[in-house]
Design a protein around this motif. Structure first.
Motif, PDB file in Angstrom:
ATOM      1  N   LYS A   1       1.063  -1.287  -0.494  1.00 20.63           N
ATOM      2  CA  LYS A   1      -0.208  -0.217  -0.044  1.00 20.63           C
ATOM      3  C   LYS A   1       0.942   1.073  -0.075  1.00 20.63           C
ATOM      4  O   LYS A   1       1.687   1.409  -1.325  1.00 20.63           O
ATOM      5  CB  LYS A   1      -0.869  -0.157   1.102  1.00 20.63           C
ATOM      6  CG  LYS A   1      -1.873  -1.593   1.448  1.00 20.63           C
ATOM      7  CD  LYS A   1      -3.329  -1.150   1.816  1.00 20.63           C
ATOM      8  CE  LYS A   1      -2.867  -1.090   3.187  1.00 20.63           C
ATOM      9  NZ  LYS A   1      -4.499  -1.082   4.011  1.00 20.63           N
TER      10      LYS A   1
ATOM     11  N   LEU B   1       1.927  -3.988   4.489  1.00 18.74           N
ATOM     12  CA  LEU B   1       1.402  -5.280   2.677  1.00 18.74           C
ATOM     13  C   LEU B   1       0.129  -5.366   3.069  1.00 18.74           C
ATOM     14  O   LEU B   1      -0.742  -4.692   4.370  1.00 18.74           O
ATOM     15  CB  LEU B   1       1.521  -5.776   3.839  1.00 18.74           C
ATOM     16  CG  LEU B   1       3.738  -6.804   3.368  1.00 18.74           C
ATOM     17  CD1 LEU B   1       3.797  -7.820   4.288  1.00 18.74           C
ATOM     18  CD2 LEU B   1       4.225  -6.424   1.788  1.00 18.74           C
TER      19      LEU B   1
ATOM     20  N   GLU C   1     -10.682  -0.825   7.807  1.00 17.49           N
ATOM     21  CA  GLU C   1      -9.096  -0.381   7.243  1.00 17.49           C
ATOM     22  C   GLU C   1      -9.248  -0.458   5.186  1.00 17.49           C
ATOM     23  O   GLU C   1      -8.523   0.181   4.840  1.00 17.49           O
ATOM     24  CB  GLU C   1      -8.118  -1.173   7.346  1.00 17.49           C
ATOM     25  CG  GLU C   1      -6.113  -1.107   7.256  1.00 17.49           C
ATOM     26  CD  GLU C   1      -5.181  -1.858   7.641  1.00 17.49           C
ATOM     27  OE1 GLU C   1      -6.035  -2.938   8.311  1.00 17.49           O
ATOM     28  OE2 GLU C   1      -4.337  -0.978   7.334  1.00 17.49           O
ATOM     29  N   GLU C   2      -9.698  -1.416   4.562  1.00 20.76           N
ATOM     30  CA  GLU C   2      -9.215  -1.681   3.446  1.00 20.76           C
ATOM     31  C   GLU C   2     -10.364  -1.228   2.538  1.00 20.76           C
ATOM     32  O   GLU C   2     -10.488  -1.638   1.129  1.00 20.76           O
ATOM     33  CB  GLU C   2      -8.934  -3.296   3.342  1.00 20.76           C
ATOM     34  CG  GLU C   2      -8.462  -3.908   4.169  1.00 20.76           C
ATOM     35  CD  GLU C   2      -6.599  -3.578   4.563  1.00 20.76           C
ATOM     36  OE1 GLU C   2      -6.615  -2.788   3.189  1.00 20.76           O
ATOM     37  OE2 GLU C   2      -5.775  -3.588   4.971  1.00 20.76           O
TER      38      GLU C   2
HETATM   39 CA    CA Z   1      -2.477  -2.378   7.283  1.00 21.67          CA
END
Ligand code: CA
Ligand code: IPD
Ligand code: CA
Ligand code: CA
Length: 267
Positions: free
Chosen positions: A37, A43, A71-72
């Motif tokens: 990222k 990662l 988060e993603e």
């Molecule tokens: Ca992360």
């Protein structure tokens, strides 16, 4: 939030976190698809994304009026703490997940009108679930965790601190961090903020200092630590803002003020 509703949300969260963890264990030896990222050490894998999507689907189907901060990026664009918000880290400790296949957790903090109601941190490979509900104490699996040791002294404490904060850096006076490291019994760094909070709640470490966490790293942890009498603030002592990145100092209450006063100097 009324007790019945909270209990029912808790039961769902518990069922889903166990199911997600079981799936991760089932496929732990299959090949990973690893991306980076913000930098080469930041990662993310398909497992982080798929686990987040799993929670999104469950939450939206069962509680269409709840929001997800995660988060993603599959959750909602959460800009306020109104209503009920699930703050989820699908895998906390992705570097451990990739390199070690252990020492990572799923973290779920559930907030209602800004108040922490439910926290769950699942140490997936160990199959250990830490849980807490506001005002009802914290648990490790089915065992209630005792309140933190009120007789603890600094020289008998174990503090979680990532070594980078003891090196030259622009955020904190590293000489004082080195002095802290020399004043405590020992230091540890596990590579999963959620587990580090859970270990404070369990009383197996006594504090955790870091200059950088996101809401999903800490949302469950602060609830757990709070339920056993610990204290979590920003490193400067101000209260945590759940919508931004933040510094964090969480610890047993008896060493909290002393460490803040003598060892934490932000730049
Ligand atoms: Ca992360
Ligand atoms: C990270 C871990 C790590 C902490 C980082 C977090 P991730 O979360 O909690 O221990 O030092 O700041 O970003 O990225 O593995 O979910
Ligand atoms: Ca995380
Ligand atoms: Ca994560």
């Amino acid at each position: 939030m009324d007790e019945k509703k909270r209990r029912s949300i808790f039961n769902h969260a518990k069922e889903w976190i166990y199911e997600a963890g079981q799936h991760i264990r089932d496929v732990i030896d299959e090949p990973l698809y690893i991306d980076t990222k913000s930098n080469p050490n930041d990662l993310v894998t398909q497992m982080d994304r798929n686990t987040e999507k799993y929670f999104l689907e469950k939450i939206k189907h069962t509680y269409p009026d709840h929001r997800l901060l995660s988060e993603e990026g599959f959750g909602d664009d959460v800009q306020s703490l109104d209503g009920t918000i699930w703050i989820v880290d699908p895998i906390d400790g992705t570097m451990n997940f990739v390199h070690q296949k252990r020492n990572f957790a799923i973290s779920i903090g559930i907030y209602h009108e800004g108040l922490g109601e439910i926290g769950l941190i699942y140490n997936v490979m160990e199959d250990v679930l830490y849980t807490a509900m506001k005002g009802e104490g914290a648990y490790k699996n089915d065992k209630k965790l005792p309140q933190l040791n009120e007789k603890l002294t600094l020289d008998e404490s174990i503090i979680v601190v990532n070594s980078i904060w003891a090196c030259e850096n622009r955020k904190i006076n590293n000489k004082k961090i080195q002095a802290l490291i020399q004043s405590v019994r020992g230091t540890r760094s596990y590579g999963s903020a959620a587990l580090e909070f859970a270990f404070i709640a369990e009383g197996i470490v006594d504090g955790y200092l870091t200059m950088q966490l996101s809401p999903w790293d800490l949302a469950a942890g602060v609830i757990l630590v709070n339920e056993v009498g610990g204290v979590t603030t920003q490193a400067n002592g101000e209260s945590i803002n759940l919508l931004t990145n933040t510094t964090v100092f969480s610890s047993n209450a008896v060493i909290n003020e002393r460490i803040k006063k003598d060892f934490i100097e932000l730049m």
